[in-house]
Write a protein that holds these residues in place. Structure first.
Motif, PDB file in Angstrom:
ATOM      1  N   SER A   1      -2.691 -39.992  36.943  1.00 15.47           N
ATOM      2  CA  SER A   1      -1.734 -41.076  37.109  1.00 15.47           C
ATOM      3  C   SER A   1      -2.213 -42.348  36.409  1.00 15.47           C
ATOM      4  CB  SER A   1      -1.506 -41.336  38.599  1.00 15.47           C
ATOM      5  OG  SER A   1      -0.536 -42.315  38.796  1.00 15.47           O
ATOM      6  N   LEU A   2      -3.508 -42.649  36.544  1.00 14.70           N
ATOM      7  CA  LEU A   2      -4.083 -43.819  35.877  1.00 14.70           C
ATOM      8  C   LEU A   2      -3.993 -43.650  34.361  1.00 14.70           C
ATOM      9  CD1 LEU A   2      -5.616 -46.507  35.829  1.00 14.70           C
ATOM     10  CD2 LEU A   2      -7.742 -45.185  36.073  1.00 14.70           C
ATOM     11  N   THR A   3      -4.302 -42.463  33.882  1.00 18.14           N
ATOM     12  CA  THR A   3      -4.231 -42.177  32.449  1.00 18.14           C
ATOM     13  C   THR A   3      -2.811 -42.397  31.930  1.00 18.14           C
ATOM     14  OG1 THR A   3      -6.017 -40.568  32.625  1.00 18.14           O
ATOM     15  CG2 THR A   3      -4.578 -40.370  30.709  1.00 18.14           C
ATOM     16  N   GLU A   4      -1.824 -41.893  32.654  1.00 22.78           N
ATOM     17  CA  GLU A   4      -0.429 -42.043  32.239  1.00 22.78           C
ATOM     18  C   GLU A   4       0.011 -43.504  32.284  1.00 22.78           C
ATOM     19  OE1 GLU A   4       1.596 -39.313  34.829  1.00 22.78           O
ATOM     20  OE2 GLU A   4       0.803 -37.569  33.758  1.00 22.78           O
ATOM     21  N   ALA A   5      -0.419 -44.235  33.308  1.00 19.95           N
ATOM     22  CA  ALA A   5      -0.058 -45.653  33.415  1.00 19.95           C
ATOM     23  C   ALA A   5      -0.669 -46.457  32.269  1.00 19.95           C
ATOM     24  CB  ALA A   5      -0.516 -46.210  34.765  1.00 19.95           C
ATOM     25  N   LEU A   6      -1.918 -46.155  31.924  1.00 19.21           N
ATOM     26  CA  LEU A   6      -2.556 -46.840  30.799  1.00 19.21           C
ATOM     27  C   LEU A   6      -1.878 -46.489  29.480  1.00 19.21           C
ATOM     28  CD1 LEU A   6      -6.323 -46.592  31.736  1.00 19.21           C
ATOM     29  CD2 LEU A   6      -4.990 -48.683  31.438  1.00 19.21           C
TER      30      LEU A   6
ATOM     31  N   HIS B   1       1.235 -45.626  29.108  1.00 18.04           N
ATOM     32  CA  HIS B   1       2.534 -46.301  29.104  1.00 18.04           C
ATOM     33  C   HIS B   1       2.360 -47.782  28.767  1.00 18.04           C
ATOM     34  CE1 HIS B   1       6.670 -47.200  30.147  1.00 18.04           C
ATOM     35  NE2 HIS B   1       6.222 -48.183  30.914  1.00 18.04           N
ATOM     36  N   LEU B   2       1.395 -48.424  29.376  1.00 17.53           N
ATOM     37  CA  LEU B   2       1.120 -49.832  29.101  1.00 17.53           C
ATOM     38  C   LEU B   2       0.795 -50.037  27.621  1.00 17.53           C
ATOM     39  CD1 LEU B   2       0.463 -52.784  29.873  1.00 17.53           C
ATOM     40  CD2 LEU B   2      -1.851 -51.988  30.414  1.00 17.53           C
ATOM     41  N   THR B   3      -0.085 -49.200  27.109  1.00 17.18           N
ATOM     42  CA  THR B   3      -0.491 -49.305  25.707  1.00 17.18           C
ATOM     43  C   THR B   3       0.705 -49.123  24.782  1.00 17.18           C
ATOM     44  OG1 THR B   3      -2.659 -48.430  26.290  1.00 17.18           O
ATOM     45  CG2 THR B   3      -2.064 -48.368  23.974  1.00 17.18           C
ATOM     46  N   GLN B   4       1.504 -48.094  25.032  1.00 18.38           N
ATOM     47  CA  GLN B   4       2.662 -47.834  24.176  1.00 18.38           C
ATOM     48  C   GLN B   4       3.679 -48.958  24.269  1.00 18.38           C
ATOM     49  OE1 GLN B   4       2.582 -45.123  21.999  1.00 18.38           O
ATOM     50  NE2 GLN B   4       4.107 -46.454  21.073  1.00 18.38           N
ATOM     51  N   THR B   5       3.892 -49.511  25.442  1.00 18.00           N
ATOM     52  CA  THR B   5       4.823 -50.629  25.619  1.00 18.00           C
ATOM     53  C   THR B   5       4.382 -51.825  24.782  1.00 18.00           C
ATOM     54  OG1 THR B   5       5.419 -49.903  27.843  1.00 18.00           O
ATOM     55  CG2 THR B   5       5.821 -52.225  27.325  1.00 18.00           C
ATOM     56  N   CYS B   6       3.097 -52.126  24.807  1.00 17.27           N
ATOM     57  CA  CYS B   6       2.566 -53.249  24.031  1.00 17.27           C
ATOM     58  C   CYS B   6       2.681 -52.991  22.530  1.00 17.27           C
ATOM     59  CB  CYS B   6       1.113 -53.530  24.411  1.00 17.27           C
ATOM     60  SG  CYS B   6       0.927 -54.133  26.100  1.00 17.27           S
ATOM     61  N   ILE B   7       2.368 -51.787  22.106  1.00 15.24           N
ATOM     62  CA  ILE B   7       2.466 -51.428  20.685  1.00 15.24           C
ATOM     63  C   ILE B   7       3.917 -51.517  20.224  1.00 15.24           C
ATOM     64  CG2 ILE B   7       2.271 -49.502  19.052  1.00 15.24           C
ATOM     65  CD1 ILE B   7      -0.270 -48.664  20.670  1.00 15.24           C
ATOM     66  N   ASP B   8       4.839 -50.961  21.018  1.00 13.95           N
ATOM     67  CA  ASP B   8       6.254 -50.993  20.659  1.00 13.95           C
ATOM     68  C   ASP B   8       6.775 -52.424  20.582  1.00 13.95           C
ATOM     69  OD1 ASP B   8       6.200 -48.235  20.565  1.00 13.95           O
ATOM     70  OD2 ASP B   8       7.238 -47.961  22.492  1.00 13.95           O
ATOM     71  N   ALA B   9       6.368 -53.267  21.522  1.00 16.03           N
ATOM     72  CA  ALA B   9       6.812 -54.665  21.531  1.00 16.03           C
ATOM     73  C   ALA B   9       6.298 -55.390  20.289  1.00 16.03           C
ATOM     74  CB  ALA B   9       6.329 -55.366  22.798  1.00 16.03           C
ATOM     75  N   LYS B  10       5.059 -55.132  19.943  1.00 14.18           N
ATOM     76  CA  LYS B  10       4.479 -55.761  18.750  1.00 14.18           C
ATOM     77  C   LYS B  10       5.231 -55.314  17.496  1.00 14.18           C
ATOM     78  CE  LYS B  10       1.049 -57.894  16.534  1.00 14.18           C
ATOM     79  NZ  LYS B  10       0.711 -59.272  16.685  1.00 14.18           N
ATOM     80  N   LYS B  11       5.497 -54.017  17.369  1.00 18.95           N
ATOM     81  CA  LYS B  11       6.232 -53.500  16.213  1.00 18.95           C
ATOM     82  C   LYS B  11       7.642 -54.085  16.156  1.00 18.95           C
ATOM     83  CE  LYS B  11       3.921 -49.024  15.727  1.00 18.95           C
ATOM     84  NZ  LYS B  11       4.077 -47.569  15.903  1.00 18.95           N
ATOM     85  N   SER B  12       8.289 -54.161  17.306  1.00 19.49           N
ATOM     86  CA  SER B  12       9.648 -54.678  17.375  1.00 19.49           C
ATOM     87  C   SER B  12       9.675 -56.147  16.963  1.00 19.49           C
ATOM     88  CB  SER B  12      10.194 -54.518  18.793  1.00 19.49           C
ATOM     89  OG  SER B  12      11.470 -55.096  18.898  1.00 19.49           O
TER      90      SER B  12
END
Length: 124
Positions: A94-99, A101-112
């Motif tokens: 669960s911790l791995t998945e949450a991290l 998700h957090l990482t991907q959200t930040c990467i996607d926001a930066k790209k956007s």
């Protein structure tokens, strides 16, 4: 209180953030990472087994185990005069998945944001 309503997703987000913080904080010490790796190789271990493996004082290992237990990454169950510790693989997953998700959200926001900035520059 018209303007003070919280978004409906806030409690879940806050809970997820607290879980990530607890998990990452528990893993922020090299000895706790070693303890987690050691416990992963067994169904369950007692504190003295971990002490032998890490060559640390029993009190130090006990403190580190408590942090891992409090973070929910390790389960403890009493067994006669000692306690047995085991990795909670579901909590770790669960911790791995949450991290992730957090990482991907930040990467996607930066790209956007970068794409939006480039589009605005092209429009000018």
């Amino acid at each position: 209180m018209k303007g003070s309503a919280m978004p409906r997703t806030m409690p879940d987000t806050c809970c997820a953030h607290h879980a990530i913080t607890r998990g990452v904080s528990a893993l922020s010490h090299p000895a706790r990472i070693e303890i987690l790796k050691h416990l992963s190789g067994y169904d369950a271990c007692c504190c003295k087994d971990v002490v032998r493996h890490l060559h640390l004082a029993q009190s130090t290992v006990s403190q580190h185990l408590k942090v891992l237990v409090d973070a929910g990454l390790v389960h403890v169950r009493p067994q006669r005069q000692s306690s047995r510790y085991e990795v909670d693989t579901e909590a770790l997953q669960s911790l791995t998945e949450a991290l992730a998700h957090l990482t991907q959200t930040c990467i996607d926001a930066k790209k956007s944001r970068k794409s939006n900035h480039e589009a605005e520059a092209n429009d000018q």
